[in-house]
Design a protein around this motif. Sequence first.
Motif, PDB file in Angstrom:
ATOM      1  N   PHE A 135      51.805  -0.401  37.812  1.00 21.38           N
ATOM      2  CA  PHE A 135      52.498  -1.657  37.121  1.00 21.38           C
ATOM      3  C   PHE A 135      51.579  -2.266  36.149  1.00 21.38           C
ATOM      4  N   ALA A 136      50.163  -2.381  36.508  1.00 17.61           N
ATOM      5  CA  ALA A 136      49.142  -2.890  35.677  1.00 17.61           C
ATOM      6  C   ALA A 136      48.902  -1.981  34.305  1.00 17.61           C
ATOM      7  N   ALA A 137      49.263  -0.637  34.414  1.00 18.78           N
ATOM      8  CA  ALA A 137      49.264   0.056  33.334  1.00 18.78           C
ATOM      9  C   ALA A 137      50.525  -0.054  32.583  1.00 18.78           C
ATOM     10  N   SER A 138      51.309  -0.975  32.527  1.00 22.90           N
ATOM     11  CA  SER A 138      52.308  -1.167  31.565  1.00 22.90           C
ATOM     12  C   SER A 138      51.864  -1.435  30.309  1.00 22.90           C
ATOM     13  N   ALA A 139      52.321  -0.708  29.072  1.00 25.86           N
ATOM     14  CA  ALA A 139      51.922  -0.996  27.745  1.00 25.86           C
ATOM     15  C   ALA A 139      52.663  -1.874  27.072  1.00 25.86           C
ATOM     16  N   GLU A 140      53.635  -2.765  27.738  1.00 26.92           N
ATOM     17  CA  GLU A 140      54.772  -3.617  27.151  1.00 26.92           C
ATOM     18  C   GLU A 140      53.951  -4.938  26.932  1.00 26.92           C
ATOM     19  N   ASN A 184      54.560  -8.105  25.627  1.00 29.10           N
ATOM     20  CA  ASN A 184      55.978  -8.872  25.040  1.00 29.10           C
ATOM     21  C   ASN A 184      55.640 -10.382  25.348  1.00 29.10           C
ATOM     22  N   GLY A 185      54.638 -11.001  25.763  1.00 32.95           N
ATOM     23  CA  GLY A 185      54.225 -12.021  26.027  1.00 32.95           C
ATOM     24  C   GLY A 185      54.574 -12.583  27.329  1.00 32.95           C
ATOM     25  N   HIS A 186      55.010 -11.962  28.149  1.00 30.41           N
ATOM     26  CA  HIS A 186      55.477 -12.195  29.624  1.00 30.41           C
ATOM     27  C   HIS A 186      54.566 -12.062  30.774  1.00 30.41           C
ATOM     28  N   GLN A 187      53.420 -12.313  30.395  1.00 32.61           N
ATOM     29  CA  GLN A 187      52.043 -11.989  31.214  1.00 32.61           C
ATOM     30  C   GLN A 187      52.476 -12.699  32.365  1.00 32.61           C
ATOM     31  N   PRO A 188      52.686 -14.064  32.718  1.00 31.97           N
ATOM     32  CA  PRO A 188      52.831 -14.680  33.916  1.00 31.97           C
ATOM     33  C   PRO A 188      53.916 -14.023  34.765  1.00 31.97           C
ATOM     34  N   PHE A 189      54.780 -13.669  34.290  1.00 36.70           N
ATOM     35  CA  PHE A 189      56.113 -13.097  35.021  1.00 36.70           C
ATOM     36  C   PHE A 189      55.615 -11.917  35.433  1.00 36.70           C
ATOM     37  N   ARG A 190      55.062 -10.996  34.648  1.00 37.75           N
ATOM     38  CA  ARG A 190      54.565  -9.489  34.771  1.00 37.75           C
ATOM     39  C   ARG A 190      53.421  -9.738  36.062  1.00 37.75           C
ATOM     40  N   SER A 191      52.779 -10.571  35.968  1.00 39.08           N
ATOM     41  CA  SER A 191      51.510 -10.692  37.072  1.00 39.08           C
ATOM     42  C   SER A 191      52.199 -10.895  38.425  1.00 39.08           C
ATOM     43  N   ALA A 192      53.367 -12.167  38.570  1.00 40.43           N
ATOM     44  CA  ALA A 192      53.953 -12.397  39.709  1.00 40.43           C
ATOM     45  C   ALA A 192      54.598 -11.194  40.155  1.00 40.43           C
ATOM     46  N   PHE A 193      55.206 -10.476  39.243  1.00 40.76           N
ATOM     47  CA  PHE A 193      56.085  -9.410  39.841  1.00 40.76           C
ATOM     48  C   PHE A 193      55.173  -8.174  40.314  1.00 40.76           C
ATOM     49  N   VAL A 198      52.384  -8.811  41.917  1.00 42.32           N
ATOM     50  CA  VAL A 198      52.047  -9.072  43.191  1.00 42.32           C
ATOM     51  C   VAL A 198      53.300  -8.769  44.156  1.00 42.32           C
ATOM     52  N   LYS A 199      54.461  -9.248  43.906  1.00 45.62           N
ATOM     53  CA  LYS A 199      55.642  -9.064  44.750  1.00 45.62           C
ATOM     54  C   LYS A 199      55.929  -7.800  45.165  1.00 45.62           C
ATOM     55  N   ALA A 200      55.801  -7.027  43.887  1.00 42.58           N
ATOM     56  CA  ALA A 200      55.795  -5.567  44.287  1.00 42.58           C
ATOM     57  C   ALA A 200      54.995  -4.862  45.147  1.00 42.58           C
ATOM     58  N   SER A 201      53.779  -5.240  44.852  1.00 45.26           N
ATOM     59  CA  SER A 201      52.377  -4.906  45.843  1.00 45.26           C
ATOM     60  C   SER A 201      52.831  -5.019  47.128  1.00 45.26           C
ATOM     61  N   ASN A 202      53.105  -6.206  47.465  1.00 48.91           N
ATOM     62  CA  ASN A 202      53.218  -6.733  48.840  1.00 48.91           C
ATOM     63  C   ASN A 202      54.733  -6.254  49.408  1.00 48.91           C
ATOM     64  N   GLY A 203      55.631  -5.939  48.634  1.00 48.44           N
ATOM     65  CA  GLY A 203      56.961  -5.902  49.309  1.00 48.44           C
ATOM     66  C   GLY A 203      57.224  -4.738  50.227  1.00 48.44           C
ATOM     67  N   TRP A 204      56.140  -3.530  49.998  1.00 48.37           N
ATOM     68  CA  TRP A 204      56.402  -2.463  50.906  1.00 48.37           C
ATOM     69  C   TRP A 204      55.906  -2.963  52.421  1.00 48.37           C
ATOM     70  N   ALA A 205      54.973  -3.983  52.446  1.00 52.65           N
ATOM     71  CA  ALA A 205      54.313  -4.272  53.868  1.00 52.65           C
ATOM     72  C   ALA A 205      55.252  -5.249  54.549  1.00 52.65           C
ATOM     73  N   THR A 206      56.093  -6.077  53.784  1.00 56.90           N
ATOM     74  CA  THR A 206      57.116  -7.021  54.161  1.00 56.90           C
ATOM     75  C   THR A 206      58.405  -6.256  54.449  1.00 56.90           C
ATOM     76  N   ARG A 207      58.651  -5.222  53.618  1.00 58.79           N
ATOM     77  CA  ARG A 207      59.786  -4.473  53.415  1.00 58.79           C
ATOM     78  C   ARG A 207      60.763  -5.505  52.745  1.00 58.79           C
ATOM     79  N   GLU A 208      60.370  -6.464  52.058  1.00 56.99           N
ATOM     80  CA  GLU A 208      61.040  -7.472  51.113  1.00 56.99           C
ATOM     81  C   GLU A 208      61.283  -6.882  49.903  1.00 56.99           C
ATOM     82  N   ASP A 209      60.874  -6.016  49.471  1.00 56.82           N
ATOM     83  CA  ASP A 209      60.908  -5.365  48.164  1.00 56.82           C
ATOM     84  C   ASP A 209      60.453  -4.005  47.912  1.00 56.82           C
ATOM     85  N   LEU A 210      61.216  -2.848  47.898  1.00 61.03           N
ATOM     86  CA  LEU A 210      60.758  -1.452  48.117  1.00 61.03           C
ATOM     87  C   LEU A 210      61.005  -1.061  46.751  1.00 61.03           C
TER      88      LEU A 210
END
Length: 155
Positions: A9-14, A16-25, A27-39
């Motif tokens: 995800f960090a390698a995205s070339a988009e 588009n000015g959405h850096q805060p949303f992208r950073s939050a995403f 983190v969420k996607a990275s942690n999601g597999w451990a918690t099974r809340e976001d696969l």
Amino acid sequence: MDSGNGAPFAASAEGNGHQPFRSAFIVKASNGWATREDLTFAVLRKADAAYVGMCGVHPARGWEFGYWFGKAYWGKGYATEAGARIVAFAFEVLNAEKLAAGWFYDNPASGRVLEKLGFGACGEEARSCLSRGSDVQCRMVVLDRAAYMTRKSAS
Ligand SMILES: CC(C)(COP(=O)(O)OP(=O)(O)OC[C@H]1O[C@@H](n2cnc3c(N)ncnc32)[C@H](O)[C@@H]1OP(=O)(O)O)[C@@H](O)C(=O)NCCC(=O)NCCS
């Protein structure tokens, strides 16, 4: 496709000015597999491993399916191809009984992707859209196990 560990995800070339949303995403996607809340899976193009988007499921209404693809990669069948893999993952690995999804009313291409994957309409609701900073009317769709199995045996 590959399971998301954050790095793709960090390698995205988009840019588009959405850096805060992208950073939050990320983190969420990275942690999601451990918690099974976001696969979430990164979608990599077979030819050159370019990161073209993501798709995945999270537990809501049973399981809910979602995806995002970079603009440069639209219209090449990637969402449908990757989405079919996630649908199979939900029913055959997670043993989901049903899979829900939603598409914003002004994104009919997304509705078409879901239609091609076998989802059928089941209602509408206003959903928060982080990047727009407002609620957007969302068409809800669903695919249940029986319909998935029928499509699978027919293919
Ligand atoms: C939805 C989206 C991800 C689709 O990705 P994609 O890889 O281009 O999708 P596919 O190529 O697999 O399929 C797109 C289908 O929508 C159709 N389509 C394209 N524009 C359309 C429109 N304006 N109205 C209806 N159908 C449309 C295409 O013709 C194709 O259907 P077909 O195979 O029957 O011809 C992308 O188009 C998009 O809108 N992205 C916005 C950002 C995003 O990722 N949003 C997440 C989804 S909510």
